[in-house]
Design a protein around this motif. Structure first.
Motif, PDB file in Angstrom:
ATOM      1  N   ALA A 240       0.833  -1.202   0.000  1.00 13.36           N
ATOM      2  CA  ALA A 240       0.000   0.000   0.000  1.00 13.36           C
ATOM      3  C   ALA A 240       0.869   1.253   0.000  1.00 13.36           C
ATOM      4  O   ALA A 240       2.108   1.183   0.084  1.00 13.36           O
ATOM      5  CB  ALA A 240      -0.926  -0.020   1.211  1.00 13.36           C
ATOM      6  N   ASN A 241       0.212   2.408  -0.086  1.00 16.67           N
ATOM      7  CA  ASN A 241       0.928   3.682  -0.072  1.00 16.67           C
ATOM      8  C   ASN A 241       0.145   4.689   0.762  1.00 16.67           C
ATOM      9  O   ASN A 241      -0.913   4.371   1.324  1.00 16.67           O
ATOM     10  CB  ASN A 241       1.148   4.197  -1.496  1.00 16.67           C
ATOM     11  CG  ASN A 241      -0.148   4.245  -2.294  1.00 16.67           C
ATOM     12  OD1 ASN A 241      -1.192   4.677  -1.786  1.00 16.67           O
ATOM     13  ND2 ASN A 241      -0.111   3.788  -3.543  1.00 16.67           N
ATOM     14  N   ASN A 242       0.643   5.900   0.817  1.00 14.59           N
ATOM     15  CA  ASN A 242       0.019   6.927   1.648  1.00 14.59           C
ATOM     16  C   ASN A 242      -1.396   7.258   1.178  1.00 14.59           C
ATOM     17  O   ASN A 242      -2.291   7.544   1.974  1.00 14.59           O
ATOM     18  CB  ASN A 242       0.891   8.186   1.651  1.00 14.59           C
ATOM     19  CG  ASN A 242       0.379   9.233   2.611  1.00 14.59           C
ATOM     20  OD1 ASN A 242       0.240   8.980   3.804  1.00 14.59           O
ATOM     21  ND2 ASN A 242       0.076  10.425   2.097  1.00 14.59           N
ATOM     22  N   THR A 243      -1.636   7.205  -0.127  1.00 13.55           N
ATOM     23  CA  THR A 243      -2.974   7.486  -0.658  1.00 13.55           C
ATOM     24  C   THR A 243      -3.989   6.479  -0.133  1.00 13.55           C
ATOM     25  O   THR A 243      -5.138   6.837   0.207  1.00 13.55           O
ATOM     26  CB  THR A 243      -2.951   7.452  -2.196  1.00 13.55           C
ATOM     27  OG1 THR A 243      -1.993   8.408  -2.665  1.00 13.55           O
ATOM     28  CG2 THR A 243      -4.322   7.763  -2.779  1.00 13.55           C
ATOM     29  N   ASP A 244      -3.554   5.214  -0.033  1.00 11.34           N
ATOM     30  CA  ASP A 244      -4.451   4.184   0.510  1.00 11.34           C
ATOM     31  C   ASP A 244      -4.811   4.490   1.961  1.00 11.34           C
ATOM     32  O   ASP A 244      -5.982   4.375   2.367  1.00 11.34           O
ATOM     33  CB  ASP A 244      -3.791   2.807   0.423  1.00 11.34           C
ATOM     34  CG  ASP A 244      -3.583   2.355  -1.010  1.00 11.34           C
ATOM     35  OD1 ASP A 244      -4.444   2.646  -1.854  1.00 11.34           O
ATOM     36  OD2 ASP A 244      -2.545   1.735  -1.280  1.00 11.34           O
ATOM     37  N   LEU A 245      -3.824   4.851   2.764  1.00  9.00           N
ATOM     38  CA  LEU A 245      -4.090   5.139   4.166  1.00  9.00           C
ATOM     39  C   LEU A 245      -4.988   6.359   4.317  1.00  9.00           C
ATOM     40  O   LEU A 245      -5.881   6.387   5.181  1.00  9.00           O
ATOM     41  CB  LEU A 245      -2.774   5.350   4.924  1.00  9.00           C
ATOM     42  CG  LEU A 245      -1.860   4.122   5.055  1.00  9.00           C
ATOM     43  CD1 LEU A 245      -0.607   4.487   5.846  1.00  9.00           C
ATOM     44  CD2 LEU A 245      -2.586   2.972   5.734  1.00  9.00           C
TER      45      LEU A 245
END
Length: 838
Positions: A240-245
């Motif tokens: 995952a990445n920051n956009t997902d969080l």
């Protein structure tokens, strides 16, 4: 009715304390030791609250403006120690308090300098220095005083700035910068949705199936992890990445929480717990005395300092470790002082292995954040054992039960370059007395003043006369790893005894007569050959650095010197240029002589770089490491070099005085001293003592394992008593001869000294100021009938440094500092009990 406090101002040259009142919103928060902001004149300054008072000395007090830290920055012990240091060293109290505040938190009033844009400037009107200041401000904009200090190094620019301000070119105002450090906060992730509904939740987490599945993996991972999770770990586990969080946060599944973390310099180090070995008979006798002293201290009964005089490799560190264990068992803390940052890695390894999770480290190569967090953890009681150089003495450790000063003879414990000018060992002894703690001063070569104090002045003297090889089990493992059969000498209990290494003195005058013009004697070359053949290691010690000691013209004798301090410049191969080791000035090697125009420019002398080059030429294929000021500038460089050498990444370690300070290198079987008498002829009463100490200490790096060892000392002064007694490891003989010399000339311990130094860019002004003060001091001495000798005034041995000429006056007597108390001459450096007269 107001509450009143006495505040020490954190500004240089401010010796007095001042009274303020507390506004109602601070009345319950400020305590003795609190770091506060107060008005001072027309500026704001930091200060430390010393105590509450009932009646202020002034009718109208000004208010304390703010509190910098919630908890007190200084303990009561630190306040008492700062006051003792100010009284003992004649230094302003504020400078002593500043030692105890972590860099970045302590801020002093600075000056903001800006150009007056309303005035047209013609650079032709100004002096070179004024022009330099104007051009700096034109290129960089408004600057603080400390920023200008960094841009115009070792130049007194403030007088020129004041002149520019009077002309209307500059405008200045006092400012108090904000603290540069604060607690470190990191962002972590927590699951706030119901874990049971993760797989049953019908609404998609994204319209893209691949993204939906990825975000679902994030929720499943979080559901399995108790507590908060770092985003980086989530990314690694799920892709995952920051956009997902962020999307999951918006959907109400997760939340971001900022949490405080410690910046721990030991975080990435691993320590294997170690058990205490069995003591030898000598160690047992020493431990009985130390244990009794610790018991007295824990019961509130003061015990005099211990001088632990043990030959190199005699097991002093094990006694330190046991003393720390006793202090911790009694609910007390311990400070372990080492003379150099280079010794910190080995010391940390030993103490952390014995006391895992309880040891902290403090020194100047840590970042401001690391030092600030270590300071805070000590203050909170999380780190009861602190290891470091002289700055370790000033941490806010509550309930100190033990102070250890290892290699207590080293001058690196003394602060000689800036206020306050203090002696580290004396400060440690005072701290122990104020805390009711036990103090152990350890050395193979204590200063003669320290030994005199132990045998005549009330200190407790403990001797460890025999070198310990190692534990028998450790020896067996060592031999197995090397694949050799080692016969161990009989010893006591589980330990084996090892004599000190044999020392051979080589007269280099004889080598020259025999036609050997190399820097290495024939005996030294043969010894290095033997070490390399046996796959062992050697140390080559040189009391200087660089490639060539100086560069000169063979036609007229001109020596290329630094324009700032007149010292010969040293050639360094790595920069292919000349370098001043005092102020950092650099230049290229001149192609022609600036004085006569001749082309015979040559290099003379030997430095560490030159020795390394000649070793490689003489022994092709040899692996070398250098350990000097040039190779240890970067953070972690000491640990890197030491780790490389102990893991046999090099055959020969070449270095300067760092090598003489307590290192334990078991595979080193040869120590070669390239030139023993460097410094022996300097005009300082401690020159012979320093030579004896450094030769004895560096010789002690050899033969600390079953492999044995030898030392080769090259010298042009083989008959000097300092060299002879060092070669025979005979401290008593050196002490006897040195004390006769000191008694004859009335030098310490038969008197105390105060050194006063004046510096000025104009040599005539420096001389006139020195003569004027000498006349005034002589008048005081005569009028008050004081038994004090006045020596000087004379130019210092290093006459010019950083572009300023230096003159000094020496006061000698039973307590010469009393002559200056409350009437210290302004603009003079004052050193009580100076380490050096150079």
């Amino acid at each position: 009715m107001h509450a009143y406090v006495e505040v020490a101002i954190n500004l240089p040259q401010i010796s007095d304390t001042y009274h303020y009142h507390l506004p109602p919103d601070l009345a319950g928060s400020v305590q003795p030791g609190s770091l506060v902001i107060v008005p001072f004149g027309n500026q704001r300054a930091q200060g430390v609250v010393l105590r509450y008072i009932d009646d202020p000395e002034v009718a109208k007090t000004r208010p304390v403006e703010d509190l910098v830290e919630g908890l007190p920055a200084l303990t009561q012990l630190q306040i008492a120690l700062a006051q003792w240091m100010a009284d003992e060293t004649l230094a302003p109290l504020g400078t002593c308090i500043n030692l105890m505040l972590p860099p970045g938190l302590s801020q002093r009033t600075d000056t903001l300098v800006r150009l007056n844009t309303d005035r047209q400037v013609d650079l032709a009107e100004f002096s070179p220095l004024e022009k330099r200041i104007i051009q700096l401000l034109q290129s960089r904009g408004d600057l603080r005083g400390r920023q200008i200090d960094a841009a115009i190094r070792h130049v007194e620019w403030r007088g020129a700035a004041r002149a520019l301000a009077r002309k209307g070119v500059l405008r200045t105002r006092a400012i108090l910068p904000e603290p540069r450090v604060s607690p470190k906060m990191v962002r972590k992730v927590a699951l706030v949705g119901d874990p049971a509904s993760i797989d049953t939740h019908e609404a998609p987490l994204s319209r893209v199936q691949k993204v939906h599945e990825r975000r679902l993996r994030v929720l499943r991972v979080l559901a399995q992890e108790p507590g908060l999770v770092e985003p980086g770990w989530i990314y690694a586990q799920t892709g995952a990445n920051n956009t997902d969080l962020k999307a999951l946060e918006k959907a109400g599944w997760v939340e971001f929480i900022n949490v405080q973390v410690w910046r721990d310099p030991l975080e990435d180090m691993s320590f294997v717990p170690a058990k205490a070995p069995e003591l030898t008979r000598d160690q047992e006798r020493a431990w009985e005395k130390i244990e009794a002293g610790l018991a007295h201290a824990l019961q509130g009964r003061a015990h005099p300092p211990f001088l632990l005089h043990g030959v190199t490799g005699s097991g002093k560190t094990e006694l330190y470790l046991r003393a720390v264990g006793e202090a911790l068992a009694g609910g007390k803390g311990a400070i372990i002082m080492v003379p150099e940052i280079s010794l910190t890695p080995q010391t940390i390894q030993r103490f952390s292995s014995r006391f895992p999770g309880k040891v902290g480290v403090i020194h100047s190569q840590l970042s401001e954040g690391e030092r600030y967090d270590t300071w805070r953890r000590v203050r909170k009681g999380e780190l009861p054992v602190i290891v470091g150089p002289r700055s370790a003495l000033f941490v806010p450790l509550e309930n100190i039960g033990l102070i250890v000063v290892d290699e207590c003879h080293q001058e690196s414990y003394d602060q000689q370059d800036t206020l306050p000018y203090y002696r580290g060992v004396a400060a440690a002894v005072a701290c122990a007395r104020l805390a009711g703690a036990t103090i152990i001063l350890g050395s193979a070569t204590p200063q003669v003043t320290q030994f005199y104090q132990a045998v005549n002045g009330g200190w407790t003297y403990i001797e460890l006369p025999k070198r310990i090889l190692a534990h028998r089990e450790a020896i067996a493992r060592h031999a197995s790893r090397l694949g050799i059969d080692l016969t161990v000498k009989p010893g006591e209990g589980q330990a084996a005894d090892l004599g000190l290494p044999k020392v051979a003195i080589v007269d280099m005058r004889t080598e020259l007569k025999a036609g050997n013009r190399s820097i290495f004697s024939r005996e030294m070359q043969a010894a290095i050959e033997q070490v390399l053949t046996a796959n062992q290691q050697a140390i080559l010690f040189l009391n200087r650095r660089g490639t060539a000691t100086y560069v000169f013209c063979r036609e007229c004798g001109y020596v290329v010197t630094c324009p700032q301090d007149d010292k010969p410049l040293t050639y360094h191969r790595n920069v292919d240029g000349l370098l001043c080791h005092t102020c950092g000035y650099q230049r290229q090697v001149p192609k022609r002589c600036p004085q006569c125009g001749g082309g015979q420019i040559r290099q003379l002398g030997t430095g560490t770089e030159k020795v390394e080059q000649m070793v490689r030429e003489r022994f092709p294929g040899v692996r070398t490491l250098r350990w000097d000021a040039e190779t240890t500038r970067k953070k972690g460089s000491h640990e890197r070099i030491l780790n490389q050498f102990t893991h046999q990444a090099a055959d020969i370690l070449i270095g300067t005085q760092m090598l003489a300070k307590g290192l334990d290198l078991p595979l080193v079987t040869l120590v070669g001293v390239v030139l023993a008498e460097v410094g022996l002829t300097l005009p300082d009463y401690r020159a012979a003592e320093r030579t004896f100490q450094v030769l004895t200490q560096v010789a002690g790096r050899a033969g600390r394992s079953p492999l044995g060892g030898r030392v080769v000392v090259q010298t042009y002064s083989p008959d000097h008593y300092a060299i002879q007694t060092a070669a025979h490891h005979d401290y008593e003989a050196f002490y006897t001869q040195e004390m006769a010399y000191r008694r004859q000339l009335r030098y310490p311990p038969f008197s105390r000294l105060v050194r006063l130094e004046y510096r000025h860019h104009d040599p005539q002004a420096a001389e006139e100021a020195a003569l004027a003060l000498a006349g005034l001091l002589q008048t005081w001495i005569s009028d008050e009938d004081r038994p004090i000798d006045l020596i000087g005034p004379v130019p210092c041995f290093f006459t010019r440094m950083y572009g300023r000429y230096r003159w000094q006056i020496i006061l000698r007597g039973r307590d010469p500092a009393e002559l200056l108390r409350d009437r210290q001459p302004p603009d003079w450096v004052i050193e009580v009990d100076p380490s050096s007269l150079l």
